[in-house]
Design a protein around this motif. Structure first.
Motif, mmCIF file in Angstrom:
data_model
loop_
_atom_site.group_PDB
_atom_site.id
_atom_site.type_symbol
_atom_site.label_atom_id
_atom_site.label_comp_id
_atom_site.label_asym_id
_atom_site.label_seq_id
_atom_site.Cartn_x
_atom_site.Cartn_y
_atom_site.Cartn_z
ATOM 1 N N ILE A 8 0.866 -1.181 0.000
ATOM 2 C CA ILE A 8 0.000 0.000 0.000
ATOM 3 C C ILE A 8 0.898 1.225 0.000
ATOM 4 N N ALA A 9 0.809 2.006 -1.045
ATOM 5 C CA ALA A 9 1.657 3.193 -1.153
ATOM 6 C C ALA A 9 1.288 4.202 -0.075
ATOM 7 N N PRO A 10 2.274 4.890 0.468
ATOM 8 C CA PRO A 10 1.973 5.926 1.477
ATOM 9 C C PRO A 10 1.070 7.007 0.892
ATOM 10 N N ALA A 11 0.203 7.530 1.716
ATOM 11 C CA ALA A 11 -0.680 8.596 1.264
ATOM 12 C C ALA A 11 0.123 9.843 0.910
ATOM 13 N N SER A 12 -0.358 10.587 -0.054
ATOM 14 C CA SER A 12 0.309 11.808 -0.506
ATOM 15 C C SER A 12 0.015 12.953 0.450
ATOM 16 N N LYS A 13 1.071 13.524 1.017
ATOM 17 C CA LYS A 13 0.856 14.681 1.902
ATOM 18 C C LYS A 13 0.379 15.885 1.097
ATOM 19 N N SER A 14 0.794 15.983 -0.172
ATOM 20 C CA SER A 14 0.353 17.098 -1.012
ATOM 21 C C SER A 14 -1.143 17.030 -1.275
ATOM 22 N N GLY A 81 5.828 24.331 3.572
ATOM 23 C CA GLY A 81 5.722 25.463 2.656
ATOM 24 C C GLY A 81 4.353 25.546 2.021
ATOM 25 N N LEU A 82 3.797 24.399 1.637
ATOM 26 C CA LEU A 82 2.452 24.385 1.070
ATOM 27 C C LEU A 82 1.435 24.859 2.094
ATOM 28 N N GLY A 83 1.549 24.367 3.314
ATOM 29 C CA GLY A 83 0.620 24.784 4.360
ATOM 30 C C GLY A 83 0.687 26.274 4.630
ATOM 31 N N ALA A 84 1.911 26.817 4.637
ATOM 32 C CA ALA A 84 2.068 28.246 4.901
ATOM 33 C C ALA A 84 1.380 29.081 3.837
ATOM 34 N N LEU A 106 11.482 26.631 7.118
ATOM 35 C CA LEU A 106 10.428 27.473 6.550
ATOM 36 C C LEU A 106 10.648 28.945 6.891
ATOM 37 N N LEU A 107 11.292 29.209 8.007
ATOM 38 C CA LEU A 107 11.533 30.594 8.416
ATOM 39 C C LEU A 107 12.526 31.289 7.496
ATOM 40 N N ARG A 108 13.234 30.516 6.649
ATOM 41 C CA ARG A 108 14.204 31.101 5.719
ATOM 42 C C ARG A 108 13.671 31.157 4.288
ATOM 43 N N ARG A 109 12.417 30.821 4.107
ATOM 44 C CA ARG A 109 11.835 30.819 2.755
ATOM 45 C C ARG A 109 11.061 32.117 2.534
ATOM 46 N N PRO A 110 11.438 32.888 1.518
ATOM 47 C CA PRO A 110 10.786 34.191 1.295
ATOM 48 C C PRO A 110 9.329 34.042 0.873
ATOM 49 N N VAL A 147 0.061 36.535 -10.777
ATOM 50 C CA VAL A 147 0.843 35.676 -9.898
ATOM 51 C C VAL A 147 2.150 35.298 -10.584
ATOM 52 N N ASP A 148 3.249 35.465 -9.876
ATOM 53 C CA ASP A 148 4.548 35.001 -10.338
ATOM 54 C C ASP A 148 4.688 33.533 -9.939
ATOM 55 N N GLY A 149 4.653 32.645 -10.928
ATOM 56 C CA GLY A 149 4.735 31.214 -10.644
ATOM 57 C C GLY A 149 6.108 30.626 -10.854
ATOM 58 N N SER A 150 7.118 31.468 -11.027
ATOM 59 C CA SER A 150 8.460 30.976 -11.351
ATOM 60 C C SER A 150 9.165 30.329 -10.175
ATOM 61 N N VAL A 151 8.773 30.667 -8.953
ATOM 62 C CA VAL A 151 9.413 30.108 -7.766
ATOM 63 C C VAL A 151 8.634 28.923 -7.221
ATOM 64 N N SER A 152 7.314 29.045 -7.184
ATOM 65 C CA SER A 152 6.469 28.002 -6.608
ATOM 66 C C SER A 152 5.059 28.132 -7.171
ATOM 67 N N SER A 153 4.367 26.998 -7.243
ATOM 68 C CA SER A 153 2.963 27.008 -7.661
ATOM 69 C C SER A 153 2.017 27.058 -6.465
ATOM 70 N N GLN A 154 2.558 27.131 -5.255
ATOM 71 C CA GLN A 154 1.729 26.990 -4.060
ATOM 72 C C GLN A 154 0.825 28.187 -3.812
ATOM 73 N N VAL A 155 1.260 29.379 -4.174
ATOM 74 C CA VAL A 155 0.384 30.551 -4.030
ATOM 75 C C VAL A 155 -0.828 30.402 -4.943
ATOM 76 N N LEU A 156 -0.582 29.952 -6.168
ATOM 77 C CA LEU A 156 -1.681 29.722 -7.100
ATOM 78 C C LEU A 156 -2.642 28.670 -6.560
ATOM 79 N N THR A 157 -2.109 27.606 -5.981
ATOM 80 C CA THR A 157 -2.968 26.577 -5.392
ATOM 81 C C THR A 157 -3.874 27.179 -4.327
#
Length: 215
Positions: A8-14, A81-84, A106-110, A147-157
């Protein structure tokens, strides 16, 4: 020699964090089958409870009764990072100040892209020199956002999950989107909750109220 059997594959945290966020904002009762209980998933559930969800954690499923009624003025996202990003956007739906805290790397991620995007939608944002902890105060307004998506897609999500709850059409213009498969995951989970978006080659996402299905 050979090896055979089933795993059984582990559940996806994402997927889990996205489902928790959607269930928080959805009407009624949602069930997440074979959930993840990793640190990031636990942080997401705790943040959802702070924002009003009623959550029962069972061995093989999580049952969430949605209701956006913040009961605290501070949420903690651990090192996710996704949660934040997602739960900061969701916190901006409220009309009171909400502080978002984290720990570790996470405290060092802009988070300047997150702050800039939310301000386009009428949200007040203060950060610690562009990093956590930060504070947001809504309510967020629908409309046009770039939205600037070049760094991460998480804001868009976060926006794709939050904007369907607003009583307004919205349009998101994305520049240089990174991690398109994660946006596919977001759209797939939103579909389970009755939300349909118009995706124009991952460059423009349009949300019209007529595309939101009745439960």
């Amino acid at each position: 020699s050979s090896v055979s059997g089933k795993l059984i594959a582990p559940a996806s945290k994402s997927a889990m964090q996205r489902a928790v966020a959607c269930a928080l904002l959805a009407q009624g009762r949602s069930e997440i089958i074979k959930p993840s209980f990793c640190d990031d998933a636990l942080a997401a559930m705790h943040m959802a409870e702070c924002l009003g969800a009623d959550i029962d954690r069972l061995a093989d499923r999580v049952i969430i009764k949605g209701a956006y009624q913040p009961s605290c003025s501070r949420i903690y996202c651990g090192e996710s990072g996704l949660g934040a990003r997602v739960f900061t956007v969701l916190s901006a739906l409220g009309s009171d100040w909400m502080e978002i805290e984290g720990s570790g790397s996470l405290l060092r991620r802009p988070l300047h892209i997150l702050a800039e995007t939310l301000m386009q939608l009428g949200v007040e944002v203060t950060t610690t020199n562009g990093f956590l902890p930060l504070k947001v105060k809504g309510p967020m307004k629908g409309g046009l956002a770039f939205v600037d998506g070049s760094v991460s897609s998480q804001v868009l999500t976060g926006l794709l999950i939050a904007l369907p709850t607003l009583d307004a059409d919205s349009r998101i213009v994305v520049n240089k989107l990174k991690s398109k498969p994660y946006i596919d995951l977001t759209l797939n989970i939103l579909g389970h909750f009755g939300v349909e978006l118009v995706n124009e080659d991952y460059k423009v996402f349009s949300l019209s109220l007529i595309h939101i299905s009745e439960p």
